[in-house]
Design an enzyme around this catalytic site. Structure first.
Site, PDB file in Angstrom:
ATOM      1  N   CYS A 170      -1.758   3.832   3.427  1.00 13.30           N
ATOM      2  CA  CYS A 170      -3.139   4.065   3.814  1.00 13.30           C
ATOM      3  C   CYS A 170      -4.092   3.919   2.641  1.00 13.30           C
ATOM      4  O   CYS A 170      -5.285   3.800   2.807  1.00 13.30           O
ATOM      5  CB  CYS A 170      -3.314   5.421   4.460  1.00 13.30           C
ATOM      6  N   THR A 171      -3.561   3.926   1.436  1.00 13.16           N
ATOM      7  CA  THR A 171      -4.460   3.810   0.282  1.00 13.16           C
ATOM      8  C   THR A 171      -5.067   2.425   0.164  1.00 13.16           C
ATOM      9  O   THR A 171      -6.043   2.236  -0.533  1.00 13.16           O
ATOM     10  CB  THR A 171      -3.712   4.137  -1.029  1.00 13.16           C
TER      11      THR A 171
END
Lengths: 689, 204
Positions: free
Chosen positions: A553-554
């Protein structure tokens, strides 16, 4: 004692303060008085125009400190404020002395005659106060000192009404005279005389009394009477009678006529006919050497001579104000648009947020907006320099505060409280053990503690948000929440795709349910819906672009977290507003369906978003009976085996798949694929991985 | 005005007229000025018949903190059977530039200066107005800071005023009372216990 029935009784003043008075007192205390306890002058006012039934009020408002004078047609009273610094000094203040101090001042004004030229000196009061500005608690006590004669004033005869004493013509003459008199002065004066002069009634200043008496004129003493009681005059008459007795007792032959002037104007009609006309026996007071006895402490709400108290935290404490303003805002939504909206069920929902990163921060803020008051964060990280721009509860200073940055869970909770002090926010710094991540012997103690903490937290909350960045870390909370039947909202981000879903809420008790076949045309009930892991194992159907989310998700487009977080919270709120709550069937949005059981509209199972196309879909899927997190087998094994079962799951790579039968299924699938694919296809599919 | 909104200048004119009209009534409004802006206000005390003061119900914590000063009863004090509880209503009408309508702010106080809660205020609203309170959309109340006093007040939210007044002004015949404030306050006032005497409407 037979005299006693004739004793003249007075209606005491009731102090009446408005909120502005306390605001101003607090302001003065903070910005001007400080610890200065010296006497501060106050101005209050009373009114003689109230209709019957109104209490006899002494009013203090915002302007009490400014000496701006009373409002139109009202009468001034001078006050001394004794504002104490502590509750103890408030308690220990010598009440008798306070009253006598002011009483002797009034007595001085009587004896020197200065009260004749300025009769407002007869209307004085004491306010003893203590303001606890931390709690916005105010203790206060008023005294309206009244000088007592040696023997009580008595009535010569029963009080009569002015309208019984004077003709209609005389009364209207008196009204005109009163208005002319008062309007000729800088400010209305509460004490005056009425003199009959060649058949006309004249109202004049008190200082001319001597002249009229010396001329042998009949002088009636008038005062603005704040009492509305039919048979009794108000408090101002007490000191007035003392003044009259002291100066003119002899000339009046120990008897004085009083008009308790009450002036009501309603619908343009002025009326004084209800004023009282009294004839009072007086005796001289000029022979009194000492200062006479004084009475006048106000009774409190319970009719006791004691201080009063008011708690203004709800209107003055900024954090309480924030709370009520937030509540009102939400209520407005209900009043205005959604009468059936149940705000209590939302505000009472305790939310556990696993992950205080970009999703956790935004979810928490959105929960605040809905009035959720209990929010707990779990995270094991620290705020790093890259975080604040995306993670909306952190600022730059959080990164450099301590080596490595502040603990995220705690920093997020603190930040939430800064935004809204009414929230009960906590941050818990623990790591969530993950399957496939072997627990070393040295770490077992810590892991067990963390598991125990997590279990307690899951039990203590109603809704669990899975906002973690790895797939594996969602496993344990999913399992715990499933076994405790908690609502789970899961959000996950890819680069430009996201998933927001609610986990199914299986009951596990009824053996039949998980296999019941519901026709495909029917929405899947909430207790048959899948969890994050059920859906992840089942391969996506239609296109490669709609594939399962990747777990990094980064590296997502920055706007995605806001979208997904907002949807996660709104999904919870919709679910809470549904009649069936957790078992609400899954809406998929086909055929423009509407949901009649939920005032907010549809309650989907999943929302999958594709930002590259600005598109969202709402698929629903069933619980998978071989799910590694929510299947009955796993939940039962966890309930039976507890921590030992969990350790096996963490340490043994294939344990869960063996347990659920997935291993077997994978073998069967693999066997089937060997038969289905030719060599070429096999190679190309490997390339895309 | 046909759209239900009025300009600031018009509003100030109505305020001056309104205050002038109310001078004859038992509850005259005051015209105030703040930074060149006019606004009007009214303080109105109301007796709660057969009711105890709201502030008199609960707390007796103050009893403990001090001993009574006068032990003997003073027979020259009229007994307290005459002291009814009363509460103070404070109303402000302030022009809102963003909505182009006047806005009503109000607070209700007990005698100790504490605020009476909204739900308690609504308990006092006469039954036949309560229906309106629930039905009508323009009576929504929110709490916000008084623009000039900087203290929290309840506010009749202005977002429905124009809609309401559009209907009212279109119904008003030319010879009827034409003060916008008067029409508006007599429509919305009762739900917050603000009743205007009929005489305000007479042109004489």
């Amino acid at each position: 004692m037979t005299q006693e029935s004739n004793v003249l009784q007075f209606v005491p003043f009731n102090s009446f303060l408005d909120g502005g008075f306390w605001h101003k007192l607090s302001d003065n205390k903070l910005n001007h008085y400080g610890l200065d306890e010296s006497i501060k002058p106050l101005t209050a006012w009373y009114y003689n125009g109230d209709s019957t039934g109104m209490p006899c009020r002494m009013n203090l408002e915002y302007t009490a400190f400014d000496n701006v004078g009373p409002p139109a047609r009202c009468f001034r009273a001078h006050g001394n404020l004794y504002n104490k610094n502590t509750l103890d000094s408030f308690k220990e203040a010598d009440k008798k002395q306070l009253l006598e101090e002011l009483g002797s001042e009034i007595w001085k004004a009587v004896t020197t005659g200065s009260a004749i030229t300025d009769p407002s000196k007869l209307s004085q009061f004491v306010l003893l106060a203590f303001a606890d500005l931390k709690k916005y608690h105010y203790y206060f006590w008023f005294a309206f000192p009244a000088i007592c004669p040696k023997t009580d004033f008595t009535l010569v005869k029963k009080p009569s009404k002015l309208s019984d004493k004077f003709s209609t013509e005389q009364i209207s003459q008196l009204i005109d005279s009163y208005n002319n008199f008062q309007n000729s002065l800088k400010e209305y004066v509460g004490y005056f005389i009425i003199v009959e002069d060649t058949n006309t009634l004249i109202i004049d200043q008190l200082e001319n009394t001597q002249k009229y008496l010396d001329d042998g004129k009949k002088v009636l003493f008038g005062f603005a009477d704040p009492s509305t009681v039919e048979s009794h005059p108000g408090w101002p008459l007490r000191n007035y009678l003392s003044l009259i007795s002291y100066h003119w007792c002899k000339q009046l032959n120990n008897k004085v006529d009083i008009i308790c002037f009450r002036y009501v104007s309603q619908a343009g009609i002025h009326n004084i006919g209800h004023s009282l006309y009294l004839t009072v026996n007086i005796s001289t007071m000029s022979d009194i050497q000492d200062i006479p006895k004084c009475v006048g402490w106000e009774k409190n709400e319970r009719q006791k001579l004691g201080p009063r108290f008011v708690n203004l935290s709800s209107s003055m404490d900024p954090s309480r104000l924030a709370e009520s303003a937030v509540d009102l805002n939400l209520k407005l939504m209900r009043w205005r648009l959604l009468p059936e909206l149940d705000l209590d069920v939302i505000s009472q929902t305790k939310c556990l947020l696993l992950g205080a990163g970009t999703l956790g921060c935004n979810v928490a803020r959105c929960l605040l907006g809905w009035g959720v008051r209990n929010i707990t964060f779990i995270d094991n990280g620290r705020v790093s320099y890259s975080n604040p721009v995306r993670q909306t509860l952190f600022v730059f200073n959080d990164c450099k505060e301590t080596a490595g940055g502040l603990l995220k869970a705690e920093a997020a909770a603190d930040s939430l409280k800064k935004i809204f002090p009414g929230v009960n926010a906590t941050g818990v710094n623990i790591s969530i053990p993950m399957p496939g991540h072997t627990i070393t012997d040295g770490a077992i103690k810590q892991t067990k503690d963390d598991i125990e903490t997590l279990e307690k937290l899951v039990s203590a909350h109603d809704a669990i948000f899975l906002l973690l960045d790895t797939r594996e870390s969602r496993w344990l909370p999913t399992l715990m929440a499933a076994s405790k039947q908690k609502t789970v909202i899961c959000a996950a981000l890819g680069f430009d795709t996201f998933l927001v879903m609610r986990h199914g809420n299986q009951s596990y008790t009824d053996t039949g349910t998980s296999n019941v076949n519901i026709p495909l045309s029917q929405p899947i009930p909430g207790n048959h819906l899948g969890c994050y892991f059920c859906n992840d194992v089942v391969a996506p159907g239609d296109s490669t672009r709609d594939r399962t989310l990747d777990q990094q998700c980064t590296v997502s487009r920055p706007g995605m977290s806001f979208i997904a977080s907002a949807l996660a919270v709104e999904l919870l709120v919709s679910l809470l507003q549904h009649k069936d709550k957790q078992t609400a069937p899954a809406d998929t949005g086909v055929n423009d369906e509407i949901n009649t059981e939920c005032s907010l509209g549809l309650v989907p199972h999943q929302i999958r978003g594709f930002l590259s196309r600005y598109q969202q879909i709402m698929p629903a899927s069933r619980a998978f009976d071989k799910c590694t997190a929510c299947s009955k087998t796993v939940v039962q094994a966890y309930k039976d085996g507890g921590i030992e079962f969990l350790l096996k799951a963490f340490n043994e790579p294939h344990y869960l798949e063996d347990l659920t039968g997935l291993t077997l299924m994978h073998q069967e699938t693999a066997d089937a694929e060997v038969w289905d694919f030719d060599d070429e296809e096999e190679f190309s599919s490997m390339d895309t991985q | 005005m046909s759209l239900g909104v009025i300009s600031e200048e018009e509003c100030f004119g109505f305020m001056e007229d309104f205050v002038q009209r109310s001078k004859k009534s038992s509850e005259p409004w005051d015209l105030m000025e703040h930074g060149g802006k006019l606004y009007i206000y009214l303080k109105s005390w109301k007796v709660l018949s057969n009711q105890k003061d709201h502030s008199k119900v609960s707390d007796n914590s103050s009893d403990r903190i001090s001993e009574p000063v006068e032990t003997e009863t003073d027979h020259t004090i009229c007994s307290d059977e005459f002291s009814n509880a009363c509460i103070l209503f404070e109303y402000y009408v302030i022009y809102s530039e963003s909505y182009s309508v006047p806005v009503l702010y109000f607070n209700v106080y007990n005698s100790n200066g504490g605020l009476v809660s909204l739900s308690d205020v609504w308990d006092l609203v006469p039954a036949h107005y309560k229906e309106r309170l629930e039905e009508n959309r323009w009576t929504f109340i929110t709490q916000s800071e008084h623009p000039y006093l900087g203290r929290p007040y309840y506010q009749l939210h202005p977002c429905h005023t124009a809609t309401l007044m559009k209907d009212v002004t279109s119904m008003t015949s030319s010879n009827a009372c034409s003060n916008y404030l008067l029409s508006w306050l007599s429509a919305v006032g009762p739900v917050v216990l603000l009743s205007l005497p009929l005489t305000l409407a007479s042109d004489t």
